[in-house]
Design an enzyme around this catalytic site. Structure first.
Site, PDB file in Angstrom:
ATOM      1  N   SER A  24       0.832  -1.198   0.000  1.00 17.21           N
ATOM      2  CA  SER A  24       0.000   0.000   0.000  1.00 17.21           C
ATOM      3  C   SER A  24       0.865   1.246   0.000  1.00 17.21           C
ATOM      4  O   SER A  24       2.090   1.163   0.034  1.00 17.21           O
ATOM      5  CB  SER A  24      -0.917  -0.009   1.224  1.00 17.21           C
ATOM      6  OG  SER A  24      -0.140   0.124   2.402  1.00 17.21           O
ATOM      7  N   LYS A  25       0.194   2.367  -0.019  1.00 18.40           N
ATOM      8  CA  LYS A  25       0.913   3.654  -0.156  1.00 18.40           C
ATOM      9  C   LYS A  25       2.034   3.817   0.853  1.00 18.40           C
ATOM     10  O   LYS A  25       3.054   4.411   0.557  1.00 18.40           O
ATOM     11  CB  LYS A  25      -0.021   4.873   0.002  1.00 18.40           C
ATOM     12  CG  LYS A  25      -1.360   4.793  -0.679  1.00 18.40           C
ATOM     13  CD  LYS A  25      -2.451   4.174   0.203  1.00 18.40           C
ATOM     14  CE  LYS A  25      -3.272   3.197  -0.607  1.00 18.40           C
ATOM     15  NZ  LYS A  25      -3.730   1.990   0.017  1.00 18.40           N
TER      16      LYS A  25
END
Length: 543
Positions: free
Chosen positions: A315-316
């Site tokens: 994820s980010k």
RNA sequence: GUCCCCAUCGUCUAGCCCGGUCCAGGACACCGGCCUUUCACGCCGGCAACACCGGUUCAAAUCCGGUUGGGGACGCCA
């Protein structure tokens, strides 16, 4: 590679299926009249699993559909492959999605089939036009060309309604008036009581008709077992009692994901559903919908997730996850494709694959079963590899935007094409290349003070003067002539070539690290070289 | 909590189906060396793994059972 209980599952599946066959001849009643038996669609389980459990470890990527056709005597008519990539336009295309798209694309291309792009925009609140554009851009950048689409689910509402009517008519679906708030409350209560937070079936047998704020739910059989015969993971068994009555249509009339995918995959005649294994828990519910509709199943292949360094879903917070972010960081699409394909797939020891090789070798059999950690270091190495492999001219239009962003003076393409090869072995990305290209472009170089102090000492005044003289006399700047000139100067002052090369490097580039001196001289050209050497002289003389 | 999946060097992986050819091979990273006008590239070499416990077997990374660990899913998101 395969789970240890794989064979056990194969064995179990044999039992389940024979039980299901019994049920088939004597269907039991369940709930509001929905069939409780499990009717494995013809494509659900390879015949090998049924006949000899030990053999079912043989994965066959085309599945049994091809075989059953053969059995009917139509030998030449192999099932043609149709895959799809269905992103939801709620954000940019990320690394994981890109790999899924790539696997589907590769599988279709390998089998000479079709690859369809479908936009799953049933979440009207979160879907945006920007996201659609961003996804399409990324697909194009990676050259994941689609044969049909993009289709939009929001433009297919009529189709879903039609199928929904069928389910309603056959008792496989029903109206429900439980409100989200109620549902949430009951979910929490179930969780607190240590039960699975599934829908409790309150409206299941109320025989409600259509009405405002009512959803349509699927009547999920509560007995029996559903089998997902995954092309990658092997057979996976689900106890139907674990499943609940999922919402097929929201209260605003828009279908939900689980229903829309099924209908789309049926109507688009998708043969192979290749997706992330976070979808595994959805699959039995989807299979049950296929069966309620009495249509054959596609083949399912669930590929393991891509994880971050900490082994959690990428994820980010693990850094850039957007495909286009990598373009902005100066990565090449072929590098991303090659990196992504090796995350979970392999072909012996081979690391570098051309597109053609990928298409030729790609198969689901060589997709691994365990999740892979995204390693930026290896990706960087691959990018550097592809940067070196490129023809310099092809890199010109690619670096230009980066050059412009740095406000470096524009130069003709052939000048850039001459400079690029000197930087190819030394840079990993287009960004690095653009940065490293600065001294080739600016009219006035910025000199590292420490480097100047160290290398442009008064002791170099005479060698520099002599070098300038001999370079002035040179007609062409070919490597042999240059080397001769430098060697001559070095010899005259009984210096090693390095002793003179380093000061020249500083004078020409302002740095102690750069491409080879002769390469630089060759790119820069006589005039600029002489000018910079003279400026170096000025510096030595204390100007 | 429930269900499901996964488990070979730090990382990506080969090998596992069909046990012996594996004191486990390749790649990235890292460390040496060579090449060399700097830095790279390239080449050569090195470090480094079968999660654990049982079972089957003459023999297990490979087959079986369990344990532990990790991940995923449980939405009128997809």
């Amino acid at each position: 590679m395969r789970g240890r209980d794989y064979t056990a599952r194969c064995r179990e599946i044999g039992q389940v299926l024979s039980a299901a066959e019994k049920n088939f001849s004597a269907p039991a009643k369940c709930g509001g009249g929905a069939p409780a038996f499990i009717k494995p669609a013809p494509t659900a389980v390879p015949a090998s699993c049924l006949s000899s459990p030990g053999n079912c470890v043989m994965r066959n990527t085309l599945g049994i559909a091809g075989q059953s056709i053969m059995k009917k005597g139509v030998h030449l008519l192999m099932e043609s492959v149709i895959t799809r990539f269905p992103p939801s336009p709620t954000g940019f295309l990320h690394i994981g999605g890109a790999r899924t798209a790539l696997f589907n694309w590769l599988f279709a291309r390998h089998h000479g089939g079709k690859f369809i792009l479908r936009i799953e925009d049933t979440d009207v609140v979160r879907s945006t036009d920007e996201a659609i554009k961003a996804i399409l851009d990324a697909m194009e950048w990676l050259e994941l060309t689609w044969d049909e689409g993009p289709f939009f689910q929001t433009q297919r509402l009529e189709i879903y309604r039609e199928y929904l009517q069928k389910l309603l008519a056959t008792g496989h679906a029903y109206y429900c008036e439980c409100t989200p708030a109620d549902l949430e409350e009951r979910r929490q209560a179930a969780l607190a009581a240590g039960r699975k937070p599934k829908y409790d079936g309150r409206c299941r047998d109320r025989e409600l008709g259509p009405g405002p704020n009512r959803v349509i739910r699927f009547r999920c059989p509560q007995v029996g077992t559903t089998v997902l015969n995954d092309l990658i993971k092997g057979p996976i068994l689900f106890d139907n009692a674990e499943l609940d009555d999922l919402v097929l249509q929201r209260s605003d009339g828009v279908p939900t994901y689980n229903f829309a995918v099924v209908i789309d995959d049926i109507t688009m005649e998708i043969t192979h559903v290749i997706r992330g294994d976070d979808h595994v828990p959805n699959t039995p519910r989807q299979i049950l919908i296929y069966q309620a509709l009495e249509v054959p199943l596609p083949h399912f292949a669930h590929v393991p997730m891509i994880l971050g360094r900490d082994r959690a879903k990428l994820s980010k917070r693990h850094g850039a996850t957007s495909v286009m972010a990598y373009q902005e960081m100066g990565y090449l699409p072929e590098a991303l494709v090659n990196y992504l394909v090796r995350l979970g797939w392999s072909h012996g020891d081979q690391e570098i694959f051309s597109r053609e090789e990928l298409i030729e070798h790609y198969s689901l059999e060589n997709v691994g079963t365990s999740p892979a950690v995204f390693d930026p270091e290896k990706f960087l190495w691959l990018n550097a590899h592809y940067l070196r492999a490129r023809r310099p001219e092809s890199l010109v239009p690619l670096v230009r935007p980066f050059l412009a962003a740095r406000k470096y003076p524009d130069k003709p393409a052939d000048y850039l094409a001459k400079a690029i090869p000197t930087l190819q072995p030394r840079t990993h990305t287009l960004v690095e290349m653009a940065d490293a290209m600065k001294f080739y472009l600016v009219s006035e170089i910025t000199c590292d003070p420490a480097a100047a102090k160290k290398h442009l000492s008064p002791a170099m005044i005479e060698p520099f003067t002599k070098l300038i003289h001999s370079l002035e006399k040179l007609d062409g700047f070919d490597e042999a002539a240059l080397e001769h000139a430098f060697q001559e100067v070095a010899a005259a002052f009984s210096l090693k070539l390095g002793k003179i090369a380093q000061p020249v490097r500083v004078a020409l580039t302002g740095q102690t690290v750069s491409p080879g001196i002769f390469e630089i001289v060759n790119v820069l050209g006589k005039e600029t070289v002489l000018e910079r050497l003279r400026r170096g002289l000025d510096y030595m003389r204390g100007h």
